[in-house]
Design a protein around this motif. Structure first.
Motif, PDB file in Angstrom:
ATOM      1  N   LEU A  85      40.992  51.424  33.022  1.00 27.72           N
ATOM      2  CA  LEU A  85      40.629  50.573  31.772  1.00 27.72           C
ATOM      3  C   LEU A  85      40.912  49.269  31.982  1.00 27.72           C
ATOM      4  N   LYS A  87      40.059  44.780  31.133  1.00 20.79           N
ATOM      5  CA  LYS A  87      40.036  44.195  29.817  1.00 20.79           C
ATOM      6  C   LYS A  87      38.580  44.126  29.191  1.00 20.79           C
ATOM      7  N   ASP A  88      37.441  44.203  30.020  1.00 26.26           N
ATOM      8  CA  ASP A  88      36.079  44.205  29.198  1.00 26.26           C
ATOM      9  C   ASP A  88      35.347  45.345  29.636  1.00 26.26           C
ATOM     10  N   LYS A 106      33.602  47.949  27.336  1.00 28.59           N
ATOM     11  CA  LYS A 106      34.860  48.537  26.392  1.00 28.59           C
ATOM     12  C   LYS A 106      34.462  49.012  25.189  1.00 28.59           C
ATOM     13  N   VAL A 122      45.571  51.593  33.816  1.00 21.38           N
ATOM     14  CA  VAL A 122      45.323  50.297  32.857  1.00 21.38           C
ATOM     15  C   VAL A 122      45.381  48.884  33.543  1.00 21.38           C
ATOM     16  N   GLU A 124      44.628  45.576  32.302  1.00 18.95           N
ATOM     17  CA  GLU A 124      43.875  44.726  31.478  1.00 18.95           C
ATOM     18  C   GLU A 124      44.252  43.526  31.493  1.00 18.95           C
ATOM     19  N   ASP A 125      44.939  42.947  32.513  1.00 12.67           N
ATOM     20  CA  ASP A 125      45.337  41.390  32.759  1.00 12.67           C
ATOM     21  C   ASP A 125      44.235  40.757  33.516  1.00 12.67           C
TER      22      ASP A 125
END
Length: 125
Positions: A85, A87-88, A106, A122, A124-125
């Motif tokens: 996963l 960010k987008d 996403k 993950v 996401e940063d």
């Protein structure tokens, strides 16, 4: 001619293609470091390439590098198939084969049920 004796066919010699390798700083790369470098490259399946193109998804060089590190970590923990996963976007990756299997944005990922994975990464940063 005796049926147990077969004529030998002449085959051209095997050619070894040269691939880009980064030598170690001392000029002598150890077998293990070369092996790790060769195994660390992430491949993209035809299906994933098509999905990325259709969905206009782009993964930057820094994202690839970070993803490669995280896949290596997941592999050390026994993960063979992972959902990544970002960010987008979301990617399904075979950590066993270092191959991106499919990719989606996403929004699309929110409506999916992911099966046949045994780990999630993950980023996401």
């Amino acid at each position: 001619m005796d049926p147990r004796i077969h004529s030998l066919q002449s085959h051209p010699p095997l050619s070894i293609s040269s691939t880009k390798r980064t030598p170690a700083k001392n000029g002598n790369a150890s077998f293990n470091s070369v092996l790790q470098q060769e195994l660390s490259e992430i491949k993209i399946s035809k299906h994933a390439k098509l999905r990325m193109k259709e969905r206009n998804l782009y993964i930057s060089e820094t994202e690839w590098v970070k993803m490669e590190e995280r896949i290596r970590e997941a592999k050390q923990k026994g993960v063979t198939d992972s959902l990544i996963l970002m960010k987008d976007k979301a990617l399904v990756v075979s950590t066993k084969n270092n191959t991106v299997i499919t990719a989606m944005n996403k929004q699309e990922a929110k409506s999916q049920i992911f099966t046949n994975i045994n780990g999630t990464i993950v980023m996401e940063d």
